[in-house]
Each structure stands twice: as structure tokens, then as C-alpha cells.
Design a protein around this motif. Structure first.
Motif, PDB file in Angstrom:
ATOM      1  N   UNK A 193     -19.771   6.494  27.523  1.00 37.05           N
ATOM      2  CA  UNK A 193     -19.560   7.849  28.009  1.00 37.05           C
ATOM      3  C   UNK A 193     -18.098   8.206  27.776  1.00 37.05           C
ATOM      4  N   UNK A 194     -17.753   8.561  26.548  1.00 35.24           N
ATOM      5  CA  UNK A 194     -16.354   8.870  26.242  1.00 35.24           C
ATOM      6  C   UNK A 194     -16.023  10.338  26.515  1.00 35.24           C
ATOM      7  N   UNK A 195     -14.745  10.627  26.529  1.00 35.37           N
ATOM      8  CA  UNK A 195     -14.298  12.017  26.618  1.00 35.37           C
ATOM      9  C   UNK A 195     -14.751  12.710  25.326  1.00 35.37           C
ATOM     10  N   UNK A 196     -15.078  13.998  25.403  1.00 34.42           N
ATOM     11  CA  UNK A 196     -15.565  14.726  24.220  1.00 34.42           C
ATOM     12  C   UNK A 196     -14.586  14.602  23.041  1.00 34.42           C
ATOM     13  N   UNK A 197     -13.307  14.540  23.319  1.00 33.28           N
ATOM     14  CA  UNK A 197     -12.301  14.433  22.235  1.00 33.28           C
ATOM     15  C   UNK A 197     -12.528  13.190  21.371  1.00 33.28           C
ATOM     16  N   UNK A 202     -14.267  10.915  16.100  1.00 30.05           N
ATOM     17  CA  UNK A 202     -15.006   9.806  15.466  1.00 30.05           C
ATOM     18  C   UNK A 202     -16.284  10.301  14.809  1.00 30.05           C
ATOM     19  N   UNK A 203     -16.271  11.515  14.325  1.00 30.09           N
ATOM     20  CA  UNK A 203     -17.545  12.103  13.860  1.00 30.09           C
ATOM     21  C   UNK A 203     -18.204  11.329  12.725  1.00 30.09           C
ATOM     22  N   UNK A 204     -17.409  10.657  11.906  1.00 32.27           N
ATOM     23  CA  UNK A 204     -18.003   9.900  10.781  1.00 32.27           C
ATOM     24  C   UNK A 204     -18.788   8.672  11.282  1.00 32.27           C
ATOM     25  N   UNK A 205     -18.424   8.169  12.458  1.00 34.50           N
ATOM     26  CA  UNK A 205     -19.057   6.928  12.950  1.00 34.50           C
ATOM     27  C   UNK A 205     -20.271   7.172  13.858  1.00 34.50           C
ATOM     28  N   UNK A 216     -18.390  13.443  27.985  1.00 32.18           N
ATOM     29  CA  UNK A 216     -18.042  14.383  29.057  1.00 32.18           C
ATOM     30  C   UNK A 216     -16.740  15.072  28.648  1.00 32.18           C
ATOM     31  N   UNK A 217     -16.349  16.153  29.175  1.00 33.07           N
ATOM     32  CA  UNK A 217     -17.218  17.121  29.806  1.00 33.07           C
ATOM     33  C   UNK A 217     -17.389  18.225  28.776  1.00 33.07           C
ATOM     34  N   UNK A 218     -18.622  18.466  28.371  1.00 35.00           N
ATOM     35  CA  UNK A 218     -18.903  19.320  27.214  1.00 35.00           C
ATOM     36  C   UNK A 218     -19.252  20.720  27.734  1.00 35.00           C
ATOM     37  N   UNK A 219     -18.251  21.587  27.764  1.00 38.28           N
ATOM     38  CA  UNK A 219     -18.442  22.913  28.357  1.00 38.28           C
ATOM     39  C   UNK A 219     -18.397  24.056  27.348  1.00 38.28           C
ATOM     40  N   UNK A 220     -17.740  23.824  26.209  1.00 38.79           N
ATOM     41  CA  UNK A 220     -17.623  24.879  25.195  1.00 38.79           C
ATOM     42  C   UNK A 220     -18.866  24.884  24.303  1.00 38.79           C
ATOM     43  N   UNK A 221     -19.318  26.092  23.947  1.00 35.53           N
ATOM     44  CA  UNK A 221     -20.523  26.196  23.091  1.00 35.53           C
ATOM     45  C   UNK A 221     -20.361  25.426  21.782  1.00 35.53           C
ATOM     46  N   UNK A 222     -19.152  25.545  21.197  1.00 39.00           N
ATOM     47  CA  UNK A 222     -18.908  24.883  19.912  1.00 39.00           C
ATOM     48  C   UNK A 222     -19.088  23.363  20.027  1.00 39.00           C
ATOM     49  N   UNK A 223     -18.595  22.810  21.138  1.00 37.78           N
ATOM     50  CA  UNK A 223     -18.725  21.361  21.361  1.00 37.78           C
ATOM     51  C   UNK A 223     -20.179  20.969  21.650  1.00 37.78           C
ATOM     52  N   UNK A 224     -20.853  21.821  22.409  1.00 38.51           N
ATOM     53  CA  UNK A 224     -22.278  21.540  22.691  1.00 38.51           C
ATOM     54  C   UNK A 224     -23.056  21.494  21.383  1.00 38.51           C
ATOM     55  N   UNK A 225     -22.813  22.496  20.528  1.00 34.43           N
ATOM     56  CA  UNK A 225     -23.529  22.564  19.248  1.00 34.43           C
ATOM     57  C   UNK A 225     -23.222  21.347  18.385  1.00 34.43           C
ATOM     58  N   UNK A 226     -21.957  20.916  18.413  1.00 30.49           N
ATOM     59  CA  UNK A 226     -21.558  19.719  17.656  1.00 30.49           C
ATOM     60  C   UNK A 226     -22.382  18.504  18.126  1.00 30.49           C
ATOM     61  N   UNK A 227     -22.487  18.342  19.429  1.00 32.08           N
ATOM     62  CA  UNK A 227     -23.224  17.187  19.977  1.00 32.08           C
ATOM     63  C   UNK A 227     -24.711  17.277  19.639  1.00 32.08           C
ATOM     64  N   UNK A 228     -25.274  18.469  19.731  1.00 33.54           N
ATOM     65  CA  UNK A 228     -26.711  18.634  19.413  1.00 33.54           C
ATOM     66  C   UNK A 228     -26.951  18.312  17.934  1.00 33.54           C
ATOM     67  N   UNK A 229     -26.059  18.834  17.065  1.00 34.47           N
ATOM     68  CA  UNK A 229     -26.253  18.624  15.614  1.00 34.47           C
ATOM     69  C   UNK A 229     -26.096  17.164  15.222  1.00 34.47           C
TER      70      UNK A 229
END
Ligand code: G3P
Ligand code: MG
Length: 252
Positions: A193-197, A202-205, A216-229
Motif C-alpha cells: 500500500x504505497x503512496x500514490x507518488x 514506478x509505472x513501468x514495473x 493511497x490516497x487517490x483523490x484526483x481524477x487523473x490519478x484514479x484513471x491512471x490506477x484503473x488503466x
């Protein structure tokens, strides 16, 4: 990840209940989290002077109640006299500080069927016996929901695992490479459970990471979309309703 209508989606976990809209870690916040349809709920646990499992984020009561002092110096009766809801300007409502037992019974009554993530707040105060008390309560009956344990403090996770090897356990960290390595090297750690940053850096991994990832804590739409994708296992968010709507819109 969970399966909804045959599709695998990122689980939306309401952080401290619905912290963005209701006073954190209160029954009002947990009720909101259930009613909007959150797939999970996260809460924080500390120990009172008389060894009751208390749901509150800080080691002190000052920020989120009308009282003063450390949770570990107050008895359950003293904690119960405090109001943990009126401070929340957006939606003030009188609330008691709940015990963990009250919360799990409440979730059962509300027919919650998601995942309860119990964060053990031992990184600042290593409460003696908190792990035993947690396992004792959580194994006292078959809850109709799933549950798991998480902590910044590795030793607490180790203790939980020593007491009951069937538990789902995750290590929380901010940006620490050391904690990431520790999680990777420890078989009983199911997820991180890392910080969203950390996730963004680490998107490549992410695709090949061998454990569950629930930032945590994923509050911005852009970050939510990143996690979903990136098909992350779950996200912790202060705005579960917004996250559920966004996930729904992305699926259509
Ligand atoms: O469990 C994730 C998150 O709750 C960790 O940070 O400080 O909000 O408890 P904190
Ligand atoms: Mg927490």
C-alpha cells in the motif's frame, strides 16, 4: 482486483470511511462508504489505556475530537465522552469515537460485503498486545465481509502472521525502496500500500509487480484513471462515490 459483471476492475476502498465528505473514522463516514457502494473500507486502529481497540487515525484525540491527550492515556469511558464529528466543517454531525467492535458489528448490520482494511497504527506507538486483541476480535465470528491487515510497522504484520497464518497482510509505505524490498522478500506480505507518488514513479514495473498494489490516497481524477488503466488491485480514496462514478464511466 474484483470481478464486476464478468470484468476485472480496481477495487475502490473508502479511506477512513468517506473522509472527503464525512468526519473520518466515524460511523457516519462508514455508513456513507457502504451506501455509495464502496468495494472496500479502510480504518485506523489504536489502543486505549484500558486496552480497547479504538478507531482513530492520530495518536492524539486533539485534531478530530473536542478532547485533548493521547489515546493511550484515555480509557474507553473517557474517549466515549468526546465528539468526533462536529469539527468537520463540511458536514458536522455529532459522533462518538467508535471501537473496532462497534464498526464491524455496524458493517455486518449494514450488509457490507466488501473488504475491510484494518490499519494497525503502531508506527509511532507500538501498543503492547494490539495484534493479539485484533486477531481475537476478528476471528470471534465469521464476518460476512472480507478483511485484511495493513501497517507501516513491519513488526506488527509479522506478529499478526505469527498468531494467525491465514490472514491477508499488506505493508504500507510512502516512497521507501527499503519497504518495497522488504515486501518483495516476505512471503506472508500479500500486497503493498504505497503512496500514490510511488505508483506514478514506478509505472513501468506495475504490470509485472508480483504482489497486490493498493495505493493511497487517490483523490484526483487523473490519478484514479491512471490506477484503473494500469489494473491496480485497489485504490484508497477519500471520495469513493466520485471514484465509483468515474470507474463506471470508463467501463461504458
Ligand atoms: O492505509 C493507507 C493509508 O491509510 C495510510 O496512511 O496516514 O491515512 O493512515 P494514513
Ligand atoms: Mg490509514
Amino acid at each position: 482486483m474484483i470481478s464486476i459483471g464478468g470484468r476485472t476492475v480496481t477495487r475502490i476502498i473508502a479511506h477512513r470511511g468517506s473522509k472527503g465528505t464525512h468526519p473520518e473514522n466515524t460511523l457516519a463516514a462508514f455508513k456513507e462508504a457502504v451506501h455509495v457502494g464502496s468495494d472496500g473500507i479502510e480504518l485506523d486502529v489504536q489502543l486505549s489505556k484500558d486496552n480497547h481497540l479504538i478507531v482513530i487515525h492520530d495518536e492524539r484525540v486533539d485534531r478530530t475530537t473536542n478532547g485533548h491527550g493521547e489515546v493511550r492515556d484515555l480509557t474507553l469511558a473517557e474517549l466515549k465522552e468526546l465528539d468526533a464529528g462536529s469539527w468537520f466543517k463540511k458536514n458536522p454531525v455529532i459522533q462518538e469515537i467508535p471501537t473496532l467492535e462497534e464498526v464491524v458489528l455496524f458493517l455486518k448490520k449494514e450488509n457490507f460485503r466488501g473488504l475491510l482494511n484494518i490499519e494497525i497504527k503502531t508506527d509511532k506507538v507500538p501498543y503492547d498486545r494490539i495484534e493479539q486483541l485484533l486477531v481475537q476480535l476478528m476471528t470471534s465470528q465469521n464476518w460476512p465481509f472480507e478483511y485484511m491487515y495493513s501497517s507501516f510497522y513491519f513488526e506488527s504484520l509479522e506478529k499478526i502472521w505469527q498468531i494467525d497464518k491465514k490472514q491477508t497482510i499488506a505493508l504500507i509505505f510512502d516512497m521507501s525502496e527499503k519497504a518495497e524490498r522488504q515486501a518483495l522478500l516476505t512471503d506472508f506480505v500479500e500486497g503493498i500500500h504505497p503512496k500514490i507518488d510511488w505508483v506514478l514513479e514506478h509505472k513501468e514495473e506495475l504490470a509485472d509487480f508480483p504482489k497486490s498494489i493498493r495505493p493511497w490516497t487517490v483523490n484526483e481524477e487523473k490519478e484514479m484513471m491512471f490506477c484503473f488503466r494500469h489494473h491496480l488491485t485497489g485504490i484508497h480514496t477519500d471520495y469513493p462515490k466520485k471514484a465509483l462514478e468515474l470507474r463506471g464511466a470508463m467501463q461504458n
